[in-house]
Design an enzyme around this catalytic site. Structure first.
Site, PDB file in Angstrom:
ATOM      1  N   SER A 125       0.839  -1.203   0.000  1.00 10.23           N
ATOM      2  CA  SER A 125       0.000   0.000   0.000  1.00 10.23           C
ATOM      3  C   SER A 125       0.870   1.247   0.000  1.00 10.23           C
ATOM      4  O   SER A 125       1.577   1.534   0.964  1.00 10.23           O
ATOM      5  CB  SER A 125      -0.909   0.007   1.231  1.00 10.23           C
ATOM      6  OG  SER A 125      -1.547   1.261   1.317  1.00 10.23           O
ATOM      7  N   HIS A 155      -1.349  -1.269  -4.288  1.00 10.63           N
ATOM      8  CA  HIS A 155      -2.586  -0.881  -3.610  1.00 10.63           C
ATOM      9  C   HIS A 155      -2.586   0.635  -3.395  1.00 10.63           C
ATOM     10  O   HIS A 155      -1.676   1.186  -2.782  1.00 10.63           O
ATOM     11  CB  HIS A 155      -2.693  -1.622  -2.271  1.00 10.63           C
ATOM     12  CG  HIS A 155      -3.977  -1.405  -1.549  1.00 10.63           C
ATOM     13  ND1 HIS A 155      -5.127  -2.125  -1.829  1.00 10.63           N
ATOM     14  CD2 HIS A 155      -4.315  -0.546  -0.551  1.00 10.63           C
ATOM     15  CE1 HIS A 155      -6.098  -1.727  -1.034  1.00 10.63           C
ATOM     16  NE2 HIS A 155      -5.639  -0.758  -0.247  1.00 10.63           N
ATOM     17  N   ASP A 158      -4.726   3.922  -2.034  1.00 14.25           N
ATOM     18  CA  ASP A 158      -5.819   4.318  -1.141  1.00 14.25           C
ATOM     19  C   ASP A 158      -6.259   5.745  -1.403  1.00 14.25           C
ATOM     20  O   ASP A 158      -5.531   6.695  -1.091  1.00 14.25           O
ATOM     21  CB  ASP A 158      -5.358   4.204   0.317  1.00 14.25           C
ATOM     22  CG  ASP A 158      -5.144   2.761   0.735  1.00 14.25           C
ATOM     23  OD1 ASP A 158      -6.112   1.989   0.695  1.00 14.25           O
ATOM     24  OD2 ASP A 158      -3.996   2.421   1.090  1.00 14.25           O
ATOM     25  N   MET A 172      -8.784   8.702  -0.412  1.00 13.68           N
ATOM     26  CA  MET A 172      -9.639   9.112   0.722  1.00 13.68           C
ATOM     27  C   MET A 172     -10.111  10.541   0.529  1.00 13.68           C
ATOM     28  O   MET A 172      -9.338  11.394   0.084  1.00 13.68           O
ATOM     29  CB  MET A 172      -8.832   9.047   2.018  1.00 13.68           C
ATOM     30  CG  MET A 172      -8.191   7.713   2.298  1.00 13.68           C
ATOM     31  SD  MET A 172      -7.204   7.795   3.805  1.00 13.68           S
ATOM     32  CE  MET A 172      -6.466   6.164   3.797  1.00 13.68           C
ATOM     33  N   HIS A 218      -8.384   1.427  -3.995  1.00 14.17           N
ATOM     34  CA  HIS A 218      -9.328   1.289  -2.892  1.00 14.17           C
ATOM     35  C   HIS A 218      -9.928   2.664  -2.613  1.00 14.17           C
ATOM     36  O   HIS A 218      -9.257   3.543  -2.101  1.00 14.17           O
ATOM     37  CB  HIS A 218      -8.549   0.750  -1.670  1.00 14.17           C
ATOM     38  CG  HIS A 218      -9.353   0.640  -0.414  1.00 14.17           C
ATOM     39  ND1 HIS A 218      -8.750   0.446   0.809  1.00 14.17           N
ATOM     40  CD2 HIS A 218     -10.688   0.700  -0.174  1.00 14.17           C
ATOM     41  CE1 HIS A 218      -9.684   0.379   1.748  1.00 14.17           C
ATOM     42  NE2 HIS A 218     -10.867   0.542   1.173  1.00 14.17           N
ATOM     43  N   MET A 260     -12.030   5.122  -0.639  1.00 17.44           N
ATOM     44  CA  MET A 260     -12.690   5.411   0.636  1.00 17.44           C
ATOM     45  C   MET A 260     -13.339   6.780   0.499  1.00 17.44           C
ATOM     46  O   MET A 260     -12.924   7.758   1.124  1.00 17.44           O
ATOM     47  CB  MET A 260     -11.658   5.377   1.770  1.00 17.44           C
ATOM     48  CG  MET A 260     -11.272   3.960   2.160  1.00 17.44           C
ATOM     49  SD  MET A 260      -9.702   3.874   3.026  1.00 17.44           S
ATOM     50  CE  MET A 260      -8.606   3.770   1.624  1.00 17.44           C
ATOM     51  N   MET A 301     -11.691  -4.868   5.508  1.00 17.92           N
ATOM     52  CA  MET A 301     -10.874  -3.993   6.354  1.00 17.92           C
ATOM     53  C   MET A 301     -10.626  -4.665   7.702  1.00 17.92           C
ATOM     54  O   MET A 301     -11.559  -5.089   8.380  1.00 17.92           O
ATOM     55  CB  MET A 301     -11.585  -2.648   6.598  1.00 17.92           C
ATOM     56  CG  MET A 301     -11.774  -1.791   5.369  1.00 17.92           C
ATOM     57  SD  MET A 301     -10.270  -1.483   4.431  1.00 17.92           S
ATOM     58  CE  MET A 301      -9.201  -0.737   5.667  1.00 17.92           C
ATOM     59  N   ASP A 350      -6.949  -5.882   4.445  1.00 17.13           N
ATOM     60  CA  ASP A 350      -6.354  -4.553   4.403  1.00 17.13           C
ATOM     61  C   ASP A 350      -6.345  -3.894   5.782  1.00 17.13           C
ATOM     62  O   ASP A 350      -7.388  -3.560   6.322  1.00 17.13           O
ATOM     63  CB  ASP A 350      -7.161  -3.696   3.420  1.00 17.13           C
ATOM     64  CG  ASP A 350      -6.511  -2.350   3.161  1.00 17.13           C
ATOM     65  OD1 ASP A 350      -5.404  -2.112   3.662  1.00 17.13           O
ATOM     66  OD2 ASP A 350      -7.132  -1.540   2.442  1.00 17.13           O
TER      67      ASP A 350
HETATM   68  C1  DX5 Z   1      -6.268   2.123   5.501  1.00 13.33           C
HETATM   69  C2  DX5 Z   1      -5.877   1.724   4.111  1.00 13.33           C
HETATM   70  C3  DX5 Z   1      -4.792   0.727   4.064  1.00 13.33           C
HETATM   71  C4  DX5 Z   1      -3.488   1.157   4.666  1.00 13.33           C
HETATM   72  C5  DX5 Z   1      -2.836  -0.063   5.222  1.00 13.33           C
HETATM   73  O1  DX5 Z   1      -7.452   2.818   5.472  1.00 13.33           O
HETATM   74  O2  DX5 Z   1      -6.975   1.206   3.407  1.00 13.33           O
HETATM   75  O3  DX5 Z   1      -4.579   0.232   2.734  1.00 13.33           O
HETATM   76  O4  DX5 Z   1      -2.623   1.780   3.768  1.00 13.33           O
HETATM   77  O5  DX5 Z   1      -1.707   0.316   5.897  1.00 13.33           O
HETATM   78  P1  DX5 Z   1      -1.032  -0.618   7.002  1.00 13.33           P
HETATM   79  O6  DX5 Z   1      -0.633  -1.869   6.289  1.00 13.33           O
HETATM   80  O7  DX5 Z   1       0.134   0.196   7.436  1.00 13.33           O
HETATM   81  O8  DX5 Z   1      -2.047  -0.862   8.079  1.00 13.33           O
HETATM   82 ZN    ZN Z   2      -6.579   0.172   1.406  1.00 12.41          ZN
END
Ligand code: DX5
Ligand code: ZN
Length: 215
Positions: free
Chosen positions: A7, A32, A34, A36, A65, A67, A136, A174
């Site tokens: 990620s 991956h 993310d 947000m 992903h 969010m 999650m 995740d």
């Molecule tokens: C959190 C993200 C994850 C995050 C995971 O909301 O969706 O993908 O980057 O990071 P680690 O592996 O550090 O928990």
């Molecule tokens: Zn994620």
């Protein structure tokens, strides 16, 4: 063998190109990413522009992903930016089926992400339509949080549901994945390990990815 998806949220963005090269040269399978919006989750990360930059550094799949609220509004832009997989949150989509249809019609693999409080049973009907469940194992919004142990039980439930229906949906875990808990996550029935801090903050990220793959 686990599919490993580093990620990039945990990467050093001052050296994003090098970080991407590292993942590209490693045994990591997917990138991956993310996204947000500061509304669905309390944090803001990055948008399609970063997906576009990352896309230029690799041919490996970009696993995005989302969010965010109203993910349908960004699906086409993200496809054009280079997303291969697009996961939307169950909790953010009152018309989830429509979102899934849109993602597939754009030629991407469709994923549904569920928060820690969301029951696996909620996926029962939609499982027939999707490629990936992004489960999650922390509350979404931030990297570096602690894995919620009850997730292992949820993975087992979902594995059973997928197998009983004879489907090929991949289970992606995740949040809080580490070298210590990766084996138990795989044993419970996961297919994909997302790892942010465990990879990018380790002394030897490529070796860590190798170890995660073999957990
Ligand atoms: C959190 C993200 C994850 C995050 C995971 O909301 O969706 O993908 O980057 O990071 P680690 O592996 O550090 O928990
Ligand atoms: Zn994620």
């Amino acid at each position: 063998m686990a599919i490993v998806a580093p990620s990039l949220l945990a990467a050093n963005f001052l050296r994003l190109e090098d970080e991407c090269k590292m993942v590209d040269e490693s045994e990591g399978d997917w990138f991956h990413l993310d996204i947000m919006d500061g509304r669905f989750v309390p944090n803001i990360s990055f948008g399609p522009m970063i997906v576009e930059f990352v896309r230029k550094t690799t041919k490996k799949p970009c696993d995005v992903h989302l969010m965010i609220l109203d993910p349908g509004h960004y699906a086409e832009e993200l496809k054009n930016a280079g997303a291969d997989h697009l996961s939307v949150h169950f909790e953010a989509c009152p018309h989830l089926h429509r979102n899934i249809e849109q993602i597939k019609s754009l030629g991407m693999k469709a994923g549904v992400a569920i928060n820690p409080h969301t029951l696996v049973a909620e996926l029962s009907d939609v499982l027939y339509e999707i490629d990936i469940v992004c489960m999650m194992s922390v509350n979404p919004g931030f990297g570096g949080q602690k894995f919620i142990p009850h997730t292992l039980e949820k993975i087992k439930q979902l594995r059973k549901m997928i197998d009983e229906k004879g489907l090929k949906v991949q289970i992606e875990i995740d949040g809080g994945v580490t070298l210590k808990n990766a084996a138990s996550i795989m044993e419970a029935g996961a297919d994909v390990l997302v790892a942010g801090n465990a990879v990018f903050k380790s002394a030897d990220p490529k070796a860590t990815i190798h170890q995660l793959k073999n957990s």
